[in-house]
Design an enzyme around this catalytic site. Structure first.
Site, PDB file in Angstrom:
ATOM      1  N   ASN A 143      64.950 -78.273 -47.044  1.00  0.00           N
ATOM      2  CA  ASN A 143      64.692 -77.658 -48.591  1.00  0.00           C
ATOM      3  C   ASN A 143      65.621 -76.492 -48.862  1.00  0.00           C
ATOM      4  OD1 ASN A 143      63.499 -77.528 -51.109  1.00  0.00           O
ATOM      5  ND2 ASN A 143      62.180 -75.949 -50.377  1.00  0.00           N
ATOM      6  N   HIS A 193      65.302 -72.939 -50.848  1.00  0.00           N
ATOM      7  CA  HIS A 193      63.991 -72.157 -51.929  1.00  0.00           C
ATOM      8  C   HIS A 193      64.750 -71.000 -52.172  1.00  0.00           C
ATOM      9  CE1 HIS A 193      60.260 -71.112 -53.546  1.00  0.00           C
ATOM     10  NE2 HIS A 193      60.626 -69.715 -53.127  1.00  0.00           N
TER      11      HIS A 193
HETATM   12  C1  GAR Z   1      67.754 -73.723 -57.344  1.00  0.00           C
HETATM   13  O1  GAR Z   1      67.677 -72.480 -57.381  1.00  0.00           O
HETATM   14  C2  GAR Z   1      66.809 -74.176 -55.879  1.00  0.00           C
HETATM   15  O2  GAR Z   1      66.566 -73.224 -55.056  1.00  0.00           O
HETATM   16  C3  GAR Z   1      65.612 -74.166 -56.605  1.00  0.00           C
HETATM   17  O3  GAR Z   1      65.599 -74.966 -57.893  1.00  0.00           O
HETATM   18  C4  GAR Z   1      67.102 -74.644 -58.352  1.00  0.00           C
HETATM   19  C5  GAR Z   1      67.729 -75.909 -58.636  1.00  0.00           C
HETATM   20  O4  GAR Z   1      69.180 -75.968 -59.147  1.00  0.00           O
HETATM   21  N1  GAR Z   1      64.491 -74.942 -56.015  1.00  0.00           N
HETATM   22  C6  GAR Z   1      63.051 -74.702 -56.035  1.00  0.00           C
HETATM   23  O5  GAR Z   1      62.714 -73.822 -56.540  1.00  0.00           O
HETATM   24  C7  GAR Z   1      62.379 -75.551 -54.980  1.00  0.00           C
HETATM   25  N2  GAR Z   1      61.163 -74.997 -54.912  1.00  0.00           N
HETATM   26  P1  GAR Z   1      69.937 -77.208 -59.004  1.00  0.00           P
HETATM   27  O6  GAR Z   1      69.450 -78.190 -59.666  1.00  0.00           O
HETATM   28  O7  GAR Z   1      70.999 -76.531 -60.001  1.00  0.00           O
HETATM   29  O8  GAR Z   1      70.606 -77.242 -57.583  1.00  0.00           O
END
Ligand code: GAR
Length: 264
Positions: free
Chosen positions: A157, A159
Protein backbone atom coordinates in the site's frame (compact mmCIF):
# COMPACT_ATOMS: atom_id res chain seq x y z
CA UNK A 1 16.75 -12.52 -17.91
CA UNK A 2 14.54 -13.31 -14.89
CA UNK A 3 10.80 -13.46 -15.40
CA UNK A 4 8.50 -10.50 -14.93
CA UNK A 5 6.30 -10.47 -11.86
CA UNK A 6 2.55 -10.24 -12.36
CA UNK A 7 1.10 -7.20 -10.63
CA UNK A 8 -2.57 -6.64 -9.80
CA UNK A 9 -3.76 -3.22 -8.64
CA UNK A 10 -6.75 -1.95 -6.70
CA UNK A 11 -7.74 1.69 -6.99
CA UNK A 12 -10.57 4.01 -5.98
CA UNK A 13 -9.83 7.25 -7.77
CA UNK A 14 -7.67 9.15 -10.23
CA UNK A 15 -4.92 6.56 -10.47
CA UNK A 16 -1.83 8.74 -10.78
CA UNK A 17 0.15 6.19 -8.77
CA UNK A 18 -1.26 3.45 -10.96
CA UNK A 19 -0.02 5.42 -13.99
CA UNK A 20 3.47 5.73 -12.50
CA UNK A 21 3.57 1.96 -11.93
CA UNK A 22 2.27 1.14 -15.42
CA UNK A 23 4.87 3.51 -16.93
CA UNK A 24 7.66 1.93 -14.87
CA UNK A 25 6.60 -1.54 -16.08
CA UNK A 26 6.44 -0.39 -19.69
CA UNK A 27 9.84 1.33 -19.54
CA UNK A 28 11.44 -1.75 -17.99
CA UNK A 29 12.30 -0.04 -14.67
CA UNK A 30 10.10 -2.63 -12.94
CA UNK A 31 10.52 -6.21 -14.12
CA UNK A 32 6.78 -6.59 -14.03
CA UNK A 33 3.55 -6.56 -15.91
CA UNK A 34 0.18 -5.21 -14.76
CA UNK A 35 -2.33 -8.04 -15.12
CA UNK A 36 -5.49 -6.37 -13.79
CA UNK A 37 -6.85 -3.22 -12.23
CA UNK A 38 -9.85 -3.55 -9.91
CA UNK A 39 -11.88 -0.86 -8.22
CA UNK A 40 -14.59 -0.46 -5.61
CA UNK A 41 -15.73 2.65 -7.47
CA UNK A 42 -17.32 2.27 -10.92
CA UNK A 43 -16.44 5.88 -11.84
CA UNK A 44 -12.76 5.72 -10.83
CA UNK A 45 -10.77 7.63 -13.46
CA UNK A 46 -7.90 5.20 -13.01
CA UNK A 47 -9.97 2.50 -14.75
CA UNK A 48 -9.74 4.55 -17.96
CA UNK A 49 -5.96 4.81 -17.57
CA UNK A 50 -5.77 1.00 -17.31
CA UNK A 51 -8.01 0.51 -20.33
CA UNK A 52 -5.81 2.86 -22.39
CA UNK A 53 -2.92 0.48 -21.72
CA UNK A 54 -4.98 -2.60 -22.58
CA UNK A 55 -5.04 -3.82 -18.97
CA UNK A 56 -8.15 -5.83 -17.95
CA UNK A 57 -10.32 -4.05 -15.38
CA UNK A 58 -13.18 -4.94 -13.07
CA UNK A 59 -15.35 -3.17 -10.55
CA UNK A 60 -16.97 -4.43 -7.37
CA UNK A 61 -19.32 -1.70 -6.24
CA UNK A 62 -18.84 -1.74 -2.44
CA UNK A 63 -21.48 0.98 -1.93
CA UNK A 64 -24.13 -0.96 -3.85
CA UNK A 65 -23.36 -4.14 -1.90
CA UNK A 66 -23.66 -2.31 1.44
CA UNK A 67 -26.94 -0.70 0.36
CA UNK A 68 -28.38 -4.08 -0.67
CA UNK A 69 -27.48 -5.63 2.68
CA UNK A 70 -29.01 -2.73 4.64
CA UNK A 71 -32.20 -2.94 2.55
CA UNK A 72 -32.82 -6.65 3.08
CA UNK A 73 -30.36 -8.14 5.58
CA UNK A 74 -32.37 -11.38 5.75
CA UNK A 75 -31.83 -12.04 2.05
CA UNK A 76 -28.04 -11.96 2.11
CA UNK A 77 -25.42 -14.11 3.76
CA UNK A 78 -21.65 -13.86 4.11
CA UNK A 79 -19.36 -16.09 2.00
CA UNK A 80 -19.54 -19.79 2.93
CA UNK A 81 -15.93 -19.79 4.20
CA UNK A 82 -16.31 -16.61 6.27
CA UNK A 83 -15.68 -17.06 10.01
CA UNK A 84 -16.70 -13.97 11.96
CA UNK A 85 -14.89 -15.10 15.13
CA UNK A 86 -11.63 -15.59 13.29
CA UNK A 87 -11.95 -12.18 11.62
CA UNK A 88 -12.80 -10.39 14.89
CA UNK A 89 -9.92 -12.06 16.69
CA UNK A 90 -7.36 -11.05 14.07
CA UNK A 91 -8.52 -7.57 13.06
CA UNK A 92 -7.06 -4.42 14.56
CA UNK A 93 -9.03 -1.91 12.52
CA UNK A 94 -11.35 -1.29 15.50
CA UNK A 95 -10.42 -0.99 19.16
CA UNK A 96 -11.78 -3.57 21.61
CA UNK A 97 -14.15 -0.87 23.00
CA UNK A 98 -15.98 -0.59 19.69
CA UNK A 99 -19.56 -1.89 19.59
CA UNK A 100 -19.27 -5.61 18.70
CA UNK A 101 -22.53 -5.80 16.76
CA UNK A 102 -21.57 -2.81 14.60
CA UNK A 103 -18.15 -4.30 14.05
CA UNK A 104 -19.71 -7.64 13.01
CA UNK A 105 -22.07 -5.90 10.58
CA UNK A 106 -19.15 -3.99 9.04
CA UNK A 107 -17.03 -7.13 8.63
CA UNK A 108 -19.88 -9.14 7.07
CA UNK A 109 -20.63 -6.46 4.47
CA UNK A 110 -16.94 -5.97 3.72
CA UNK A 111 -16.32 -9.70 3.37
CA UNK A 112 -19.20 -9.96 0.89
CA UNK A 113 -17.58 -7.29 -1.28
CA UNK A 114 -14.14 -8.84 -0.80
CA UNK A 115 -15.46 -12.25 -1.80
CA UNK A 116 -16.57 -10.75 -5.12
CA UNK A 117 -13.19 -9.09 -5.49
CA UNK A 118 -11.39 -12.41 -4.85
CA UNK A 119 -13.65 -14.10 -7.38
CA UNK A 120 -12.65 -11.54 -10.03
CA UNK A 121 -8.97 -11.91 -9.14
CA UNK A 122 -9.06 -15.73 -9.28
CA UNK A 123 -9.07 -15.67 -13.08
CA UNK A 124 -5.96 -13.45 -13.12
CA UNK A 125 -3.04 -14.95 -11.16
CA UNK A 126 -0.68 -12.40 -9.67
CA UNK A 127 2.51 -12.23 -7.58
CA UNK A 128 1.92 -8.82 -6.01
CA UNK A 129 -1.21 -6.83 -5.28
CA UNK A 130 -0.66 -3.07 -5.07
CA UNK A 131 -3.18 -0.76 -3.46
CA UNK A 132 -2.84 2.49 -5.38
CA UNK A 133 -5.23 4.94 -3.79
CA UNK A 134 -7.61 2.13 -2.78
CA UNK A 135 -9.72 3.74 -0.09
CA UNK A 136 -11.31 0.65 1.50
CA UNK A 137 -9.64 -1.12 4.39
CA UNK A 138 -9.13 -4.84 3.87
CA UNK A 139 -10.38 -7.37 6.42
CA UNK A 140 -8.48 -10.47 7.58
CA UNK A 141 -10.89 -12.46 5.39
CA UNK A 142 -9.39 -10.94 2.24
CA UNK A 143 -5.82 -10.61 3.51
CA UNK A 144 -5.54 -14.29 4.52
CA UNK A 145 -6.71 -15.40 1.09
CA UNK A 146 -3.96 -13.42 -0.62
CA UNK A 147 -1.17 -13.78 1.95
CA UNK A 148 -0.86 -17.48 2.57
CA UNK A 149 2.70 -17.29 3.94
CA UNK A 150 3.45 -14.78 6.75
CA UNK A 151 7.03 -14.42 5.48
CA UNK A 152 5.87 -13.72 1.96
CA UNK A 153 3.45 -10.77 2.15
CA UNK A 154 1.97 -9.88 -1.21
CA UNK A 155 -0.14 -6.78 -0.60
CA UNK A 156 1.55 -3.36 -0.75
CA UNK A 157 0.00 0.00 0.00
CA UNK A 158 1.04 3.61 -0.42
CA UNK A 159 -0.01 6.04 2.26
CA UNK A 160 0.18 9.86 2.10
CA UNK A 161 1.99 10.42 5.42
CA UNK A 162 5.10 9.37 7.29
CA UNK A 163 3.65 6.34 9.06
CA UNK A 164 3.06 5.53 11.84
CA UNK A 165 1.91 9.17 12.01
CA UNK A 166 -1.46 10.03 10.49
CA UNK A 167 -2.98 6.74 9.34
CA UNK A 168 -6.47 7.01 7.83
CA UNK A 169 -8.18 8.74 4.98
CA UNK A 170 -6.44 12.13 4.74
CA UNK A 171 -2.72 11.80 5.44
CA UNK A 172 -1.57 15.04 3.78
CA UNK A 173 -4.47 17.04 5.23
CA UNK A 174 -3.78 15.68 8.73
CA UNK A 175 -0.04 16.41 8.35
CA UNK A 176 -0.71 19.98 7.22
CA UNK A 177 -3.35 20.77 9.88
CA UNK A 178 -1.10 19.44 12.63
CA UNK A 179 1.50 22.04 11.66
CA UNK A 180 4.18 19.49 10.78
CA UNK A 181 7.37 20.92 9.30
CA UNK A 182 8.04 17.71 7.39
CA UNK A 183 5.55 15.61 5.44
CA UNK A 184 6.00 12.49 3.40
CA UNK A 185 4.69 9.24 2.03
CA UNK A 186 5.15 5.60 2.99
CA UNK A 187 4.99 2.30 1.15
CA UNK A 188 4.28 -0.66 3.41
CA UNK A 189 2.92 -4.18 3.43
CA UNK A 190 -0.65 -4.58 4.63
CA UNK A 191 -1.37 -6.25 7.94
CA UNK A 192 -4.62 -6.54 9.94
CA UNK A 193 -4.55 -2.91 11.11
CA UNK A 194 -5.13 0.43 9.43
CA UNK A 195 -1.94 1.55 7.62
CA UNK A 196 0.09 -0.34 10.21
CA UNK A 197 2.10 -3.01 8.35
CA UNK A 198 5.89 -3.30 7.92
CA UNK A 199 7.42 -0.25 6.23
CA UNK A 200 9.26 -0.78 2.95
CA UNK A 201 10.17 2.79 2.00
CA UNK A 202 9.51 6.42 2.85
CA UNK A 203 10.18 9.82 1.26
CA UNK A 204 9.99 13.16 3.04
CA UNK A 205 9.65 16.81 2.02
CA UNK A 206 9.74 20.02 4.01
CA UNK A 207 6.65 22.09 4.64
CA UNK A 208 7.37 25.83 4.38
CA UNK A 209 5.36 28.69 5.84
CA UNK A 210 3.61 29.53 2.57
CA UNK A 211 2.60 25.95 1.83
CA UNK A 212 -1.12 25.13 1.72
CA UNK A 213 -2.91 21.80 2.03
CA UNK A 214 -2.92 21.75 -1.76
CA UNK A 215 0.81 22.34 -2.24
CA UNK A 216 1.59 19.78 0.47
CA UNK A 217 -0.46 17.23 -1.45
CA UNK A 218 1.32 18.16 -4.71
CA UNK A 219 4.76 17.79 -3.14
CA UNK A 220 3.76 14.46 -1.63
CA UNK A 221 2.29 13.01 -4.82
CA UNK A 222 5.46 13.84 -6.77
CA UNK A 223 7.39 11.71 -4.29
CA UNK A 224 4.79 8.93 -4.33
CA UNK A 225 5.27 8.54 -8.08
CA UNK A 226 8.97 7.84 -7.48
CA UNK A 227 8.71 5.83 -4.27
CA UNK A 228 6.00 3.32 -5.24
CA UNK A 229 7.66 2.13 -8.49
CA UNK A 230 10.99 1.93 -6.64
CA UNK A 231 9.55 -0.34 -3.92
CA UNK A 232 7.85 -2.53 -6.52
CA UNK A 233 11.11 -2.70 -8.50
CA UNK A 234 12.88 -4.04 -5.38
CA UNK A 235 10.07 -6.54 -4.76
CA UNK A 236 10.35 -7.81 -8.34
CA UNK A 237 14.08 -8.35 -7.83
CA UNK A 238 13.46 -10.32 -4.62
CA UNK A 239 15.32 -7.74 -2.50
CA UNK A 240 12.60 -7.30 0.12
CA UNK A 241 12.78 -9.68 3.07
CA UNK A 242 10.58 -9.94 6.13
CA UNK A 243 12.02 -10.58 9.55
CA UNK A 244 10.75 -10.69 13.11
CA UNK A 245 12.84 -8.73 15.60
CA UNK A 246 12.65 -8.93 19.38
CA UNK A 247 13.52 -5.89 21.48
CA UNK A 248 13.87 -5.66 25.24
CA UNK A 249 12.55 -2.32 26.50
CA UNK A 250 14.02 -0.46 29.50
CA UNK A 251 11.20 -1.78 31.71
CA UNK A 252 12.16 -5.36 30.80
CA UNK A 253 9.18 -5.93 28.55
CA UNK A 254 9.97 -7.79 25.33
CA UNK A 255 8.27 -6.66 22.16
CA UNK A 256 8.32 -8.33 18.79
CA UNK A 257 8.10 -6.40 15.53
CA UNK A 258 7.81 -7.63 11.97
CA UNK A 259 10.06 -5.46 9.84
CA UNK A 260 11.31 -5.24 6.27
CA UNK A 261 14.98 -5.72 5.45
CA UNK A 262 16.13 -4.54 2.03
CA UNK A 263 18.95 -6.60 0.57
CA UNK A 264 21.33 -4.51 -1.51
C1 GAR B 1 -2.53 9.05 -2.98
O1 GAR B 1 -2.10 10.23 -2.35
C2 GAR B 1 -2.37 7.87 -2.04
O2 GAR B 1 -1.26 7.96 -1.21
C3 GAR B 1 -3.64 7.97 -1.24
O3 GAR B 1 -4.64 8.32 -2.16
C4 GAR B 1 -4.05 9.07 -3.23
C5 GAR B 1 -4.42 8.40 -4.50
O4 GAR B 1 -4.03 9.16 -5.62
N1 GAR B 1 -3.95 6.74 -0.58
C6 GAR B 1 -4.56 6.67 0.59
O5 GAR B 1 -4.90 7.65 1.23
C7 GAR B 1 -4.80 5.27 1.10
N2 GAR B 1 -5.28 5.29 2.43
P1 GAR B 1 -4.02 8.50 -7.05
O6 GAR B 1 -5.39 7.82 -7.25
O7 GAR B 1 -3.84 9.67 -7.96
O8 GAR B 1 -2.91 7.52 -7.12
Amino acid sequence: MSRKIRIGALISGGGTNLQAIIDACESGKIAGEMVFVGSDNPTAKGLERAARHGIPTFTVDYKAIAAKVREAPEKVSPPADFDINDVLLKQSLFSSHFDTEKMKAFMVIRAMAEDRMLEEMKARPFDLLVLAGFMKTLTPYFIDRVNTDPYDPRIMNIHPALLPAFPGLDGYGDTFRYGCKVGGCTVHFIDYGEDSGPIIGQRAFSIEKDDTEDTVKKKGLQLEWELYPECIRMFALGLIKIEKKSHTLKNGKIIERTVVRIEK
